[in-house]
Design an enzyme around this catalytic site. Structure first.
Site, mmCIF file in Angstrom:
data_model
loop_
_atom_site.group_PDB
_atom_site.id
_atom_site.type_symbol
_atom_site.label_atom_id
_atom_site.label_comp_id
_atom_site.label_asym_id
_atom_site.label_seq_id
_atom_site.Cartn_x
_atom_site.Cartn_y
_atom_site.Cartn_z
ATOM 1 N N TYR A 64 0.822 -1.211 0.000
ATOM 2 C CA TYR A 64 0.000 0.000 0.000
ATOM 3 C C TYR A 64 0.859 1.266 0.000
ATOM 4 C CZ TYR A 64 -3.655 -3.365 1.390
ATOM 5 O OH TYR A 64 -4.507 -4.437 1.465
ATOM 6 N N LEU A 209 -17.651 -3.112 0.331
ATOM 7 C CA LEU A 209 -18.351 -2.124 -0.501
ATOM 8 C C LEU A 209 -17.922 -2.269 -1.961
ATOM 9 C CD1 LEU A 209 -18.081 0.952 1.903
ATOM 10 C CD2 LEU A 209 -19.763 -0.896 1.868
ATOM 11 N N ALA A 210 -17.430 -3.446 -2.317
ATOM 12 C CA ALA A 210 -16.965 -3.707 -3.691
ATOM 13 C C ALA A 210 -16.015 -2.596 -4.150
ATOM 14 C CB ALA A 210 -18.150 -3.858 -4.636
ATOM 15 N N GLY A 212 -15.960 0.390 -3.396
ATOM 16 C CA GLY A 212 -16.646 1.649 -3.692
ATOM 17 C C GLY A 212 -17.681 1.529 -4.794
HETATM 18 N N1 LIG Z 1 -5.487 -8.575 -1.283
HETATM 19 C C1 LIG Z 1 -5.740 -8.003 -0.115
HETATM 20 O O1 LIG Z 1 -5.166 -8.346 0.902
HETATM 21 C C2 LIG Z 1 -6.764 -6.924 -0.076
HETATM 22 C C3 LIG Z 1 -7.486 -6.639 -1.208
HETATM 23 C C4 LIG Z 1 -8.440 -5.667 -1.126
HETATM 24 C C5 LIG Z 1 -8.652 -5.024 0.066
HETATM 25 N N2 LIG Z 1 -7.929 -5.292 1.167
HETATM 26 C C6 LIG Z 1 -8.137 -4.563 2.441
HETATM 27 O O2 LIG Z 1 -9.510 -4.282 2.590
HETATM 28 C C7 LIG Z 1 -9.700 -2.869 2.631
HETATM 29 C C8 LIG Z 1 -11.029 -2.524 2.021
HETATM 30 O O3 LIG Z 1 -11.053 -2.821 0.647
HETATM 31 P P1 LIG Z 1 -11.174 -1.691 -0.440
HETATM 32 O O4 LIG Z 1 -10.526 -0.471 0.082
HETATM 33 O O5 LIG Z 1 -10.725 -2.265 -1.745
HETATM 34 O O6 LIG Z 1 -12.725 -1.482 -0.658
HETATM 35 P P2 LIG Z 1 -14.076 -1.203 0.148
HETATM 36 O O7 LIG Z 1 -13.864 -1.076 1.599
HETATM 37 O O8 LIG Z 1 -15.058 -2.185 -0.360
HETATM 38 O O9 LIG Z 1 -14.465 0.227 -0.466
HETATM 39 C C9 LIG Z 1 -13.726 1.363 -0.219
HETATM 40 C C10 LIG Z 1 -14.302 2.491 -1.036
HETATM 41 O O10 LIG Z 1 -15.640 2.737 -0.599
HETATM 42 C C11 LIG Z 1 -15.791 4.125 -0.304
HETATM 43 N N3 LIG Z 1 -16.702 4.195 0.852
HETATM 44 C C12 LIG Z 1 -16.429 3.999 2.169
HETATM 45 N N4 LIG Z 1 -17.552 4.134 2.910
HETATM 46 C C13 LIG Z 1 -18.549 4.418 2.034
HETATM 47 C C14 LIG Z 1 -19.936 4.678 2.179
HETATM 48 N N5 LIG Z 1 -20.536 4.653 3.382
HETATM 49 N N6 LIG Z 1 -20.665 4.954 1.060
HETATM 50 C C15 LIG Z 1 -20.084 4.965 -0.165
HETATM 51 N N7 LIG Z 1 -18.768 4.731 -0.369
HETATM 52 C C16 LIG Z 1 -18.010 4.455 0.732
HETATM 53 C C17 LIG Z 1 -14.424 4.670 -0.030
HETATM 54 O O11 LIG Z 1 -14.322 6.007 -0.519
HETATM 55 P P3 LIG Z 1 -13.927 7.267 0.425
HETATM 56 O O12 LIG Z 1 -12.457 7.257 0.609
HETATM 57 O O13 LIG Z 1 -14.395 8.425 -0.411
HETATM 58 O O14 LIG Z 1 -14.708 7.115 1.702
HETATM 59 C C18 LIG Z 1 -13.522 3.780 -0.885
HETATM 60 O O15 LIG Z 1 -13.313 4.314 -2.165
HETATM 61 C C19 LIG Z 1 -8.482 -2.296 1.904
HETATM 62 O O16 LIG Z 1 -8.266 -0.936 2.203
HETATM 63 C C20 LIG Z 1 -7.415 -3.218 2.436
HETATM 64 O O17 LIG Z 1 -7.054 -2.847 3.741
HETATM 65 C C21 LIG Z 1 -6.994 -6.257 1.126
#
Ligand SMILES: NC(=O)c1ccc[n+]([C@@H]2O[C@H](COP(=O)([O-])OP(=O)(O)OC[C@H]3O[C@@H](n4cnc5c(N)ncnc54)[C@H](OP(=O)(O)O)[C@@H]3O)[C@@H](O)[C@H]2O)c1
Length: 260
Positions: A64, A209-210, A212
Site C-alpha cells: 500500500y 463495498l466492492a 466503492g
Molecule cells: N489482497 C488483499 O489483501 C486486499 C485486497 C483488497 C482489500 N484489502 C483490504 O480491505 C480494505 C477494504 O477494501 P477496499 O478499500 O478495496 O474497498 P471497500 O472497503 O469495499 O471500499 C472502499 C471504497 O468505498 C468508499 N466508501 C467507504 N464508505 C462508504 C460509504 N458509506 N458509502 C459509499 N462509499 C463508501 C471509499 O471512498 P472514500 O475514501 O471516499 O470514503 C472507498 O473508495 C483495503 O483498504 C485493504 O485494507 C486487502
C-alpha cells in the site's frame, strides 16, 4: 462502537476496521474514481481521527505504498490502542506490484514493516496473495516461515488474505485469521467463512463495498457483520467512517452468527 473477539487469537477489535490502501497508494487500484494521496499532515490527521471514532483495527501492507510509514508516524504515541494487520508477499516499488512468496522474502518484508510502523510486533500478519492461493500454500516455505515469525513474537496471529474459497479452505488447517472478500454480489467465500468462525479462526471481510462500487453500502456493511468478526472498510474520510459506524450501531443491523 461494537468490539468483538477475533476468533481465538486473544485479540479484540472494533467491528468496523479501517483499510489503508488509499492512505498510501493511488496507482493500479480499483476504486471508481482517481484520487490524490493526502499530504503527510493530512494523512496523520486522518489516522488520528479514525482512532477517535473508536476504530481499533487497522489493515495495511507493504503493497500500500506510503501507508505503513504514514501509520508509523501517526501511531507513534498510540500504537498500543490498535490491532495492526500487515502482510507479506507483495511489494509496491517503482509504481507497480512485485510478488515474492518465499520465506526469505517474507522475513525481509516483516523487518521492513516493523521499521516503517515503528513497532516491535504486528498483531496480524497475512499472506498477501496474488490469486495463487493454493500454490503459495502448497509449494512455498511461506507458512513455515510465518509460524516461525509468530513463535519469535513478531506477530500475534498469522493468516491468509486470499482470493479463492479453495485457498481459504486450505488455510483453515494452519491460520489464526482469514481475510476474505465478501459483498452482496460476491458470496463465494461465505461457506468457508462460516467454517472458519465455527472452528475459532478470526474472520475479516474485505471489499465489503466492492471497492466503492456497491449499490447499497449500508446494507452491505450491515450484512457483513453476519459473516465476519470485523469488516475492513477502505476510506480517506473520517466523516464517512463515522457514518459507517452509525450504520453498524443502528438497531436493525443484522444479528451476528457467533460470539467467539
Ligand atoms: N489482497 C488483499 O489483501 C486486499 C485486497 C483488497 C482489500 N484489502 C483490504 O480491505 C480494505 C477494504 O477494501 P477496499 O478499500 O478495496 O474497498 P471497500 O472497503 O469495499 O471500499 C472502499 C471504497 O468505498 C468508499 N466508501 C467507504 N464508505 C462508504 C460509504 N458509506 N458509502 C459509499 N462509499 C463508501 C471509499 O471512498 P472514500 O475514501 O471516499 O470514503 C472507498 O473508495 C483495503 O483498504 C485493504 O485494507 C486487502
Amino acid at each position: 462502537m461494537e468490539y468483538r473477539s477475533l476468533g481465538r487469537t486473544g485479540l479484540t477489535t472494533s467491528a468496523l476496521g479501517w483499510g489503508t490502501v488509499k492512505l498510501g497508494r493511488n496507482i493500479d487500484v480499483k476504486y471508481p474514481a482517481s484520487f490524490d494521496l493526502p499530504s503527510d499532515q493530512e494523512a496523520c490527521d486522518i489516522v488520528l481521527a479514525m482512532l477517535d471514532l473508536g476504530i481499533t483495527l487497522i489493515d495495511t501492507a507493504p503493497a500500500y505504498g506510503l501507508s505503513e510509514s504514514r501509520l508509523g508516524i501517526a501511531l507513534a504515541n498510540r500504537r498500543q490502542e490498535v490491532v495492526l494487520s500487515s502482510k507479506v508477499g507483495e511489494q509496491f516499488q517503482d509504481g507497480r506490484s512485485h510478488f515474492d512468496f518465499t520465506g526469505a522474502a517474507a522475513r525481509r518484508s516483516v523487518e521492513a514493516s516493523l521499521r516503517r510502523l515503528g513497532t516491535d510486533h504486528l498483531d496480524i500478519l497475512l499472506i498477501h496473495s496474488d490469486g495463487r492461493d493454493e500454490w503459495i500454500q502448497r509449494e512455498t516455505d511461506l507458512i513455515e516461515t510465518l509460524k516461525s515469525i509468530k513463535a519469535e513474537g513478531k506477530t500475534r496471529a498469522i493468516g491468509l488474505s486470499g482470493k479463492t474459497p479453495e485457498g481459504a479452505g486450505l488455510a483453515l488447517a494452519w491460520a489464526d485469521v482469514l481475510m476474505c472478500p465478501w459483498h452482496p454480489l460476491d458470496r463465494s467465500h461465505e461457506s468457508v467463512m462460516a467454517s472458519a468462525r465455527s472452528t475459532g479462526l478470526g474472520v475479516l471481510a474485505k471489499k465489503v463495498l466492492a471497492s466503492g462500487h456497491a449499490a447499497d453500502p449500508q446494507s452491505a456493511l450491515k450484512e457483513s457483520m453476519s459473516h465476519a468478526d470485523a469488516a475492513v472498510i477502505g476510506s480517506l474520510s473520517p466523516t464517512r467512517m463515522h457514518a459507517n459506524c452509525g450504520v453498524l450501531e443502528s438497531p436493525e443491523s443484522e444479528p451476528r452468527l457467533g460470539d467467539h
